[in-house]
Design a protein around this motif. Structure first.
Motif, mmCIF file in Angstrom:
data_model
loop_
_atom_site.group_PDB
_atom_site.id
_atom_site.type_symbol
_atom_site.label_atom_id
_atom_site.label_comp_id
_atom_site.label_asym_id
_atom_site.label_seq_id
_atom_site.Cartn_x
_atom_site.Cartn_y
_atom_site.Cartn_z
ATOM 1 N N LEU A 96 1.047 -1.114 0.072
ATOM 2 C CA LEU A 96 -0.013 -0.117 0.012
ATOM 3 C C LEU A 96 1.066 1.244 0.107
ATOM 4 O O LEU A 96 1.514 1.399 0.832
ATOM 5 N N PRO A 97 0.676 2.224 -0.900
ATOM 6 C CA PRO A 97 1.545 3.396 -0.945
ATOM 7 C C PRO A 97 0.972 4.582 -0.095
ATOM 8 O O PRO A 97 0.661 5.591 -0.740
ATOM 9 N N LEU A 98 1.101 4.212 1.335
ATOM 10 C CA LEU A 98 0.797 5.235 2.107
ATOM 11 C C LEU A 98 1.500 6.496 2.420
ATOM 12 O O LEU A 98 0.932 7.719 2.846
ATOM 13 N N MET A 128 -2.199 2.642 8.329
ATOM 14 C CA MET A 128 -0.925 2.940 8.662
ATOM 15 C C MET A 128 -0.457 2.290 9.591
ATOM 16 O O MET A 128 0.780 1.654 9.598
ATOM 17 N N ALA A 129 -1.152 1.757 10.642
ATOM 18 C CA ALA A 129 -0.959 1.116 11.982
ATOM 19 C C ALA A 129 -0.772 -0.341 11.535
ATOM 20 O O ALA A 129 0.115 -0.948 11.942
ATOM 21 N N LEU A 185 -7.138 1.053 -5.718
ATOM 22 C CA LEU A 185 -7.007 -0.192 -6.517
ATOM 23 C C LEU A 185 -7.184 -1.420 -5.704
ATOM 24 O O LEU A 185 -7.100 -2.757 -6.294
ATOM 25 N N TYR A 186 -7.039 -1.212 -4.422
ATOM 26 C CA TYR A 186 -6.974 -2.763 -3.558
ATOM 27 C C TYR A 186 -8.440 -2.687 -2.866
ATOM 28 O O TYR A 186 -8.663 -3.507 -1.925
ATOM 29 N N ASN A 187 -9.575 -2.139 -3.509
ATOM 30 C CA ASN A 187 -10.764 -2.093 -3.010
ATOM 31 C C ASN A 187 -11.330 -3.610 -2.903
ATOM 32 O O ASN A 187 -12.210 -3.659 -1.979
ATOM 33 N N ASP A 188 -10.847 -4.510 -3.471
ATOM 34 C CA ASP A 188 -11.379 -6.016 -3.154
ATOM 35 C C ASP A 188 -10.745 -6.939 -2.689
ATOM 36 O O ASP A 188 -10.450 -8.115 -2.996
ATOM 37 N N LEU A 189 -9.546 -6.545 -1.870
ATOM 38 C CA LEU A 189 -8.575 -7.332 -1.213
ATOM 39 C C LEU A 189 -8.970 -8.336 -0.365
ATOM 40 O O LEU A 189 -8.698 -9.395 -0.708
ATOM 41 N N ILE A 233 9.674 -4.607 2.015
ATOM 42 C CA ILE A 233 8.815 -3.700 2.768
ATOM 43 C C ILE A 233 9.106 -2.024 2.006
ATOM 44 O O ILE A 233 10.133 -1.868 0.942
ATOM 45 N N PRO A 234 8.149 -1.234 2.015
ATOM 46 C CA PRO A 234 8.173 -0.029 1.323
ATOM 47 C C PRO A 234 9.416 0.770 1.657
ATOM 48 O O PRO A 234 9.934 0.688 2.740
ATOM 49 N N SER A 235 9.885 1.376 0.619
ATOM 50 C CA SER A 235 11.101 2.295 0.872
ATOM 51 C C SER A 235 11.242 3.405 2.155
ATOM 52 O O SER A 235 12.119 3.423 2.550
ATOM 53 N N TYR A 236 10.002 4.001 2.265
ATOM 54 C CA TYR A 236 9.882 4.990 3.201
ATOM 55 C C TYR A 236 10.114 4.225 4.636
ATOM 56 O O TYR A 236 10.012 4.979 5.537
#
Length: 1129
Positions: free
Chosen positions: A75-77, A99-100, A157-161, A446-449
């Motif tokens: 998820l690109p939060l 985020m949590a 884009l992830y609404n049907d995860l 994991i995400p870069s941030y």
């Protein structure tokens, strides 16, 4: 389990004298304990916030699902950093939840930590404190959590995860038997609820779910085609199964007979592989992935989860079960305590190890029941086996782990069988995966941030652990000069009220160093050590020092650990040949049997607390009593009063024995009377077998408890016969009751016709009876005795032990003929004197430790006893400086008075009162024994007792031009300049030093230069702190380079810092009232000045004269000792 952690009023154990010990076993305790590294299983646990085990189990199952983990991590939060949120999702609770959850998944995968908190996640749910301490159903949470993720991902884009992974379809069919039309309605599901009451496995439950049922009679179906109610058949069919299939077992139901919720613990089997081809009409196979387990009842319990590691990131080495005998295995207890059972910060000092060992013996461990033993056997049967049912994929038997809150352990697949049922712990949710999912699985990056924060976190943990492990090898030895003590009669007592183990000079040394290394370190502090002796001392809670052993005789090559040195061990430094005879005598009492204690003496009815050494002989004690009372030793009748009224007479033949040999202990009760005549000591013997039919009792009248008589009575008697006998024996013409002193209770009315031989221990002889005037209580009641005066005959009040004091007061008032709204109740001691008021009237009698037969004295509400007042010696200062102080007056005030009430009382004194000011203009502070000013008292609403202002306290009053409001971290310090040439201090000022909870040395530099108004730079000065208790100076060492000075001014407070990074911690230990001297380094280019002043030696000599009685000091009245309650007498 908690034992006496929280003592209620009156619960104090006066017989125990504890020693001051360091909180931790090494210097590692000075810093915060680092988190433990990742568990040996390779996984990270989750802390239980109180009752969040159900959440922990579900979160671990979600994290261990590779597809869901990958999606959450993708998820690109944020953009480049955690502080730069992306525009992909608007701010609000949806972002907070995702985020949590992403943070938790990142840390579970990457962080090198033993266990994590779910606090950020539950905070994002906006859960309050109630939600985290109230357990919920994990099946319900599964649906709610999936719904929350679904809602958060709407319009993305992830609404049907969740739908793609977990959601299937039911078809609810209704067949009209009249027209034959079938109507269908689709219904989505995230999990399938399985009936287990009528089924024994998953296949049977699925058949039961899809079975047809009829709608007839009153339940007929209205068919729109037929236009009327008709008979119909309904059924539910599974139309589409999700890739990840969750079964919720219906283990809880409502019993209509008992009207209670019950748990079904019947055996219910599940397979590692499921073939559901018949259900969906095409080849469909599933494999077991996780089992969420519930242990307990329908109303409480604990959740944990067995999960298979699909990515094989863990270390799967199942531990073989213990082969302990069944009888020695205690029943399993699930704890929600997040503490580490093997905490390295645990107090491991030598004395406390012994204390824990004693406490361990006291624990009452119940033997497991037969049912629990069978459960242990069943567990052992499966622990070391594989799953007993065959499966085509052998990998299903491997890589199983038990995720149990903060603990994750590898297990064998055989443990799954235990959760089939038959006991309180059973499988509750089953999670299966379609076999086609188990292809091309991998770990998602994991995400870069998150990469930089996680690396920083792991690096910080690694550094912290290295520092912590190193400090675990270091201890602090406290050198204590003999000047810290006052001494007399073989006793050493600390002058200062501050913590004894923190007084003196600390020396840091490795526990693996030798005794010789320690002595060399001490020689660096004391050049002429050969003229002194070192003695290990144990500081006691009564502020005396117990000398244990001389260090001189210990082999210098022995390691400190082997020589039983421990953290914060205290070594007293004293002259080898002291000229002072009192000191010489005090230093002669060395050893375990020479403990300083206090004894409660009742000398001819007058109470007195006497401090003694257990190494004294009884003759020495007798001479001490003569000093107090004037009674010669040969006229003293000494008796130790034991619990339950027993006494032990101390005979002349015991005079050469030590108090230790005579079993004296702290707060022992000693009765001292004039000898009138000597009575032969009666040896108590058990009833001889040949004296059948008769037994000896020991009886005493309540009005003369010391006069105990032996009396023979027939064992065949009833209680009423014994009562009549004793009534005649003591010539009492009113009703009586008998108190069983062996048990501390009365013979009830209902027991009056019972035979004496039915009373436990009565037939053994020597049974102790107290005769009281009054009727006996009924079964379950206790008798309270109440009176308005100590010497008047008390009246009886019968009550229940669980009755509250506030509810009892009206009956007491009715008994005494007074209105209790204007009176208060006092508990009494064994001399029937009031000692303490019952403040908490909402307590029950049991909680307030009011026992059967206790005497309560009733006093007017405005009564203040001598034991409730404190006498304070008040001094006045005009300048706020210690050298400007005069004795003002002695003031007596209730110990329950608030600080503001004390200020108001002092404000009325003639030399203080000013009609233009208020009590808030007064500053009150401590005046130490060295005549220095200490802490400022600032908590106006708290009682003076809670702030340790006690009898004999020296208090300094200063009238300020404006009311003062100091913050909790502010300290009032003194500051002056150093005159190097004249070796003196000049320009003494006071100021408020307020730089938060952890001030550093640069804060002190800045403050000092500001108060003194000097143009010097930080690199041009040296600071030293005056140690008022020892009249010398300690230089505040700053070994940083010149360029680094000032770099800490704007640094955030570092509570875990030590040294110059947190001056409140060792070695500086900055506290209120300290004097800081500033030296300009240009006046001392060689750096040889040690800050000492001639006036220091003058003050030190005057102090010693005052302590040795050579100087004059203000007369003080003796403090009224508070009597101590012992047992029933």
């Amino acid at each position: 389990m908690i034992g006496d952690l929280f003592l209620e009023e009156g619960d104090e154990d006066y017989g125990t004298l504890t020693s001051e010990q360091a909180k931790f076993s090494s210097l590692a305790g000075d810093i915060e304990k680092p988190p433990q590294p990742r568990q040996s299983s390779g996984f990270v646990g989750l802390f239980n916030q109180g009752a969040t085990c159900y959440l922990n189990s579900l979160i671990q199952a979600m994290f261990m699902t590779p597809e869901l983990r990958s999606a959450i991590l993708s998820l690109p939060l944020c953009e480049n950093t955690l502080n730069s949120y992306s525009s992909w999702l608007p701010e609000g609770q949806k972002r907070e939840i995702l985020m949590a959850l992403q943070e938790l998944f990142v840390k579970l995968q990457e962080v090198n930590e033993n266990s994590l908190s779910t606090r950020n996640l539950t905070d994002s749910f906006h859960w309050t404190g109630e939600e985290v301490v109230q357990q919920h159903d994990v099946q319900e949470l599964n649906r709610v959590l999936f719904d929350a993720i679904d809602r958060a991902l709407q319009d993305t884009l992830y609404n049907d995860l969740i739908g793609k992974l977990y959601r299937g379809l039911y078809v609810n069919e209704t067949l009209c038997t009249n027209c034959g039309i079938v109507r269908e309605r689709e219904e989505a599901f995230d999990d399938i609820s399985l009936n287990i009451k009528n089924c024994s496995n998953i296949y049977e439950s699925l058949q039961y779910l899809q079975a047809k049922s009829k709608l007839d009679g009153k339940n007929q179906y209205f068919c729109e085609t037929c236009g009327k109610k008709v008979d119909a058949e309904i059924c539910t069919k599974i139309k589409q199964l999700p890739p990840i299939l969750t079964f919720s077992l219906c283990r809880f139901e409502y019993d209509m007979k008992t009207y209670e919720r019950i748990k079904l613990t019947k055996n219910y089997e599940y397979q590692l592989e499921l073939d559901l081809s018949e259900i969906v009409g095409e080849p469909t196979k599933y494999e077991l992935f996780a089992v969420i387990i519930h242990g307990g009842t329908a109303y409480s319990g604990h959740y944990h989860a067995y999960i298979r590691d699909l990515l094989r990131t863990g270390t799967w080495i199942p531990v073989e079960s213990s082969s302990e005998p069944i009888a020695e295995i205690a029943p399993e207890v699930v704890s929600n305590d997040n503490s580490n059972a093997n905490d390295d910060n645990e107090d491991n000092s030598e004395p406390n190890r012994k204390k824990r060992k004693r406490n361990k013996k006291k624990k009452n461990v119940e033997k497991p029941t037969q049912e629990q033993q069978e459960e242990v056997k069943k567990t052992e049967t499966f622990d070391n086996q594989d799953f007993p049912f065959s499966c085509s994929n052998p990998e299903l038997l491997q890589n199983w782990y038990d995720f149990n809150d903060s603990v994750v352990l590898p297990i064998k697949s055989g443990k799954l069988v235990k959760q089939f049922g038959g006991s309180g712990e059973t499988g509750y949710m089953l999670i299966y995966r379609n076999v086609n999912l188990n292809q091309n699985l991998g770990i998602t990056e994991i995400p870069s941030y998150w990469k930089a924060p996680i690396k920083s976190l792991n690096d910080g943990y690694s550094k912290h652990r290295e520092e912590y492990e190193e400090l675990k090898n270091w201890i602090e030895v406290q050198l204590q000069d003999i000047s810290l003590f006052e001494y007399s009669d073989g006793l050493l007592k600390y002058f200062l009220s501050e913590k004894s183990i923190d007084q003196g000079i600390p020396i840091r040394i490795k526990i693996t160093d030798t005794v010789g290394d320690l002595l060399n370190a001490i020689k660096n502090k004391i050049s002429n050590l050969e003229d002194y002796q070192l003695i290990e001392a144990k500081p006691l809670s009564n502020k005396y020092a117990h000398l244990i052993r001389k260090i001189e005789g210990i082999d210098e090559s022995v390691l400190l650990n082997d020589a039983k040195f421990y953290h914060k061990i205290c070594l007293v430094i004293a002259p080898k040949n002291p000229g002072n005879e009192l000191l010489k005598d005090a230093l002669s009492y060395i050893g375990e049997d020479f403990e300083p204690i206090s004894i409660n003496c009742n000398i001819l009815g007058e109470k007195s607390m006497v401090s003694v050494n257990k190494g004294w002989t009884l003759e020495h004690l007798s001479l001490k009593i003569m000093e107090i009372s004037g009674i010669p030793p040969n006229c003293q009748g000494l008796k130790i009063i034991k619990s339950q009224g027993d006494t032990k007479e101390l005979l002349p033949i015991n005079m050469d024995k030590t108090l230790s040999e005579l079993k004296f202990y702290h707060s022992v009760q000693l009765s001292v009377n004039m000898k009138e005549e000597e009575f032969p000591e009666i040896e108590q013997k058990p009833q001889e077998p040949q004296n059948t039919g008769m037994v000896t009792i020991l009886a005493a009248d309540e009005n003369d408890l010391s006069n105990v008589i032996q009396h023979l009575v027939p064992i065949k008697w009833k209680v009423k016969n014994l009562a009549d006998e004793l009534k005649n024996l003591y010539k009492i013409d009113t009703p009586i009751r008998l108190k069983k002193l062996n048990e501390g209770t009365y013979f009830y009315k209902e027991e009056i016709n019972n035979k004496l031989k039915t009373v436990p221990e009565f037939e053994e002889g020597g049974y102790r009876i107290c005769v009281e005037r009054g009727v006996p209580p009924s079964m379950g009641q206790i008798v309270l005795r109440v009176s308005l005066e100590q010497n008047e005959a008390p009246k009886d009040v019968f009550c229940e032990p669980n009755e509250k004091i506030v509810d009892l007061k009206p009956r007491i008032g009715e008994t005494l003929g007074i209105d209790m709204n204007n009176y208060k109740l006092y508990r009494t001691d064994w001399l029937k004197e009031p000692i303490s008021v019952l403040k908490n009237e909402n307590q029950t009698l049991t909680k307030a430790v009011i026992r059967d037969g206790d005497l309560l004295i009733v006093k007017p509400s405005d009564t203040v006893l001598a034991t409730e007042t404190v006498k304070i010696f008040v001094f006045l200062t005009q300048t706020g400086l210690p050298d400007s102080c005069e004795f003002l007056e002695e003031v007596s005030i209730s110990e329950d008075s608030t600080l503001l009430q004390l200020k108001s009382a002092l404000f009325q004194l003639p030399k203080i009162f000013n009609e233009n000011l208020t009590p808030m203009h007064l500053r009150l502070r401590e005046r130490t024994k060295t005549l220095w000013f200490g802490k400022v008292f600032r908590e106006d609403k708290k009682s003076i007792k809670s702030q340790n202002i006690s009898f004999g306290y020296n208090l300094v009053v200063q009238v300020l031009p404006e009311p003062e409001s100091l913050s909790v971290h502010a300290m009032l310090l003194y500051i002056c300049e150093r005159n190097v040439a004249e070796k003196s201090r000049i320009n003494l000022k006071e100021g408020i030093f307020d730089f938060g909870p952890a001030p550093n040395v640069d804060h002190l530099y800045t403050w000092a230069l500001s108060i003194l108004d000097k143009p010097w730079g930080m690199a041009e000065i040296t600071l030293a702190k005056y140690k008022s208790h020892s009249f010398d100076w300690e230089i505040i060492k700053d070994e940083r380079s010149v360029n680094e000075r000032g770099s800490l001014v704007n640094v955030k407070n570092n509570k875990s810092g030590v040294g110059i990074y947190n001056l409140k911690k060792a070695p500086v230990l900055l506290k209120e009232g300290d004097l800081i001297t500033v030296k300009f380094n240009g006046d001392d280019p060689m750096g040889v000045d040690d800050f000492s002043c001639e006036v220091d030696q003058v003050l030190k000599e005057e102090y010693r004269k005052r302590q040795n009685g050579d100087g004059k000091k203000a007369p003080r009245k003796a403090k009224p000792e508070k009597a101590i309650k012992i047992a029933d007498f």
